[in-house]
Design a protein around this motif. Structure first.
Motif, mmCIF file in Angstrom:
data_model
loop_
_atom_site.group_PDB
_atom_site.id
_atom_site.type_symbol
_atom_site.label_atom_id
_atom_site.label_comp_id
_atom_site.label_asym_id
_atom_site.label_seq_id
_atom_site.Cartn_x
_atom_site.Cartn_y
_atom_site.Cartn_z
ATOM 1 N N ASN A 92 0.827 -1.213 0.000
ATOM 2 C CA ASN A 92 0.000 0.000 0.000
ATOM 3 C C ASN A 92 0.857 1.256 0.000
ATOM 4 O O ASN A 92 0.558 2.220 -0.698
ATOM 5 C CB ASN A 92 -0.949 0.019 1.194
ATOM 6 N N VAL A 93 1.924 1.260 0.779
ATOM 7 C CA VAL A 93 2.817 2.415 0.838
ATOM 8 C C VAL A 93 3.478 2.622 -0.517
ATOM 9 O O VAL A 93 3.580 3.744 -1.011
ATOM 10 C CB VAL A 93 3.865 2.240 1.961
ATOM 11 N N ARG A 94 3.917 1.526 -1.137
ATOM 12 C CA ARG A 94 4.538 1.641 -2.458
ATOM 13 C C ARG A 94 3.558 2.232 -3.464
ATOM 14 O O ARG A 94 3.924 3.084 -4.272
ATOM 15 C CB ARG A 94 4.997 0.274 -2.940
ATOM 16 N N VAL A 128 4.089 5.731 -5.567
ATOM 17 C CA VAL A 128 4.011 5.811 -7.015
ATOM 18 C C VAL A 128 3.038 6.893 -7.422
ATOM 19 O O VAL A 128 3.304 7.689 -8.323
ATOM 20 C CB VAL A 128 3.612 4.435 -7.620
ATOM 21 N N GLU A 129 1.895 6.943 -6.755
ATOM 22 C CA GLU A 129 0.874 7.959 -7.049
ATOM 23 C C GLU A 129 1.410 9.361 -6.753
ATOM 24 O O GLU A 129 1.191 10.290 -7.524
ATOM 25 C CB GLU A 129 -0.383 7.688 -6.216
ATOM 26 N N ILE A 130 2.131 9.514 -5.655
ATOM 27 C CA ILE A 130 2.686 10.813 -5.289
ATOM 28 C C ILE A 130 3.739 11.235 -6.287
ATOM 29 O O ILE A 130 3.817 12.404 -6.689
ATOM 30 C CB ILE A 130 3.259 10.778 -3.852
ATOM 31 N N ASN A 131 4.587 10.291 -6.733
ATOM 32 C CA ASN A 131 5.648 10.628 -7.687
ATOM 33 C C ASN A 131 5.090 11.135 -9.012
ATOM 34 O O ASN A 131 5.783 11.889 -9.712
ATOM 35 C CB ASN A 131 6.536 9.404 -7.948
ATOM 36 N N LYS A 132 3.889 10.768 -9.367
ATOM 37 C CA LYS A 132 3.289 11.263 -10.601
ATOM 38 C C LYS A 132 3.122 12.776 -10.569
ATOM 39 O O LYS A 132 3.104 13.418 -11.609
ATOM 40 C CB LYS A 132 1.897 10.627 -10.818
ATOM 41 N N TYR A 133 2.974 13.346 -9.385
ATOM 42 C CA TYR A 133 2.675 14.770 -9.250
ATOM 43 C C TYR A 133 3.889 15.592 -8.811
ATOM 44 O O TYR A 133 3.760 16.771 -8.572
ATOM 45 C CB TYR A 133 1.518 14.971 -8.286
#
Length: 142
Positions: A130-132, A136-141
């Motif tokens: 879940n953390v990974r 990944v979602e945060i790195n998109k932004y």
């Protein structure tokens, strides 16, 4: 006010105007989000049919505001993100207890600890996944 402003914690219900002012959006926007996300935002209504929001509704509206206004999600994307957030992995059910042996009956806790370690490792791996996914979602932004 701005979206990070704190509201009066002694109140149970907040009017739509207060919520809109806190989030920094129009009343119509709050009304629209309440209709679009009716599964998680359930305003109470009085006899005049005015909407009143709980703290939980306000928290969900802040999440929606963040996703839509600050992160640039579409409403469908924000809905998917909130649905993914609802998923919280449960502690995995034990596959089976080790058979009782004389060693376990006499107090040999080593075999029982090994079984509990497997469950703890499985839960840790689920949380790590879940953390990974969030990273990944945060790195998109970024």
């Amino acid at each position: 006010m701005n979206p990070t402003a704190q509201m009066d914690n002694n109140k149970v219900y907040y009017g739509i105007g207060e919520v809109a002012e806190t989030l920094g959006v129009n009343v119509s926007c709050v009304r629209y989000w309440a209709n679009e996300f009716a599964d998680i935002i359930k305003p109470h209504r009085n006899k005049k049919r005015n909407r009143f929001f709980t703290r939980r509704d306000l928290t969900n509206l802040r999440k929606i505001h963040y996703l839509v206004k600050e992160c640039g999600f579409s409403l469908q994307g924000a809905r998917a993100k909130l649905e993914a957030e609802k998923f919280v992995p449960r502690r995995p059910a034990p596959v089976g207890r080790p058979p009782k042996t004389e060693d376990a009956a006499t107090g040999d806790a080593e075999s029982l600890l090994a079984h509990d370690d497997i469950a703890i490792k499985a839960e840790a791996l689920a949380r790590l996944a879940n953390v990974r996914a969030m990273l990944v979602e945060i790195n998109k932004y970024l």
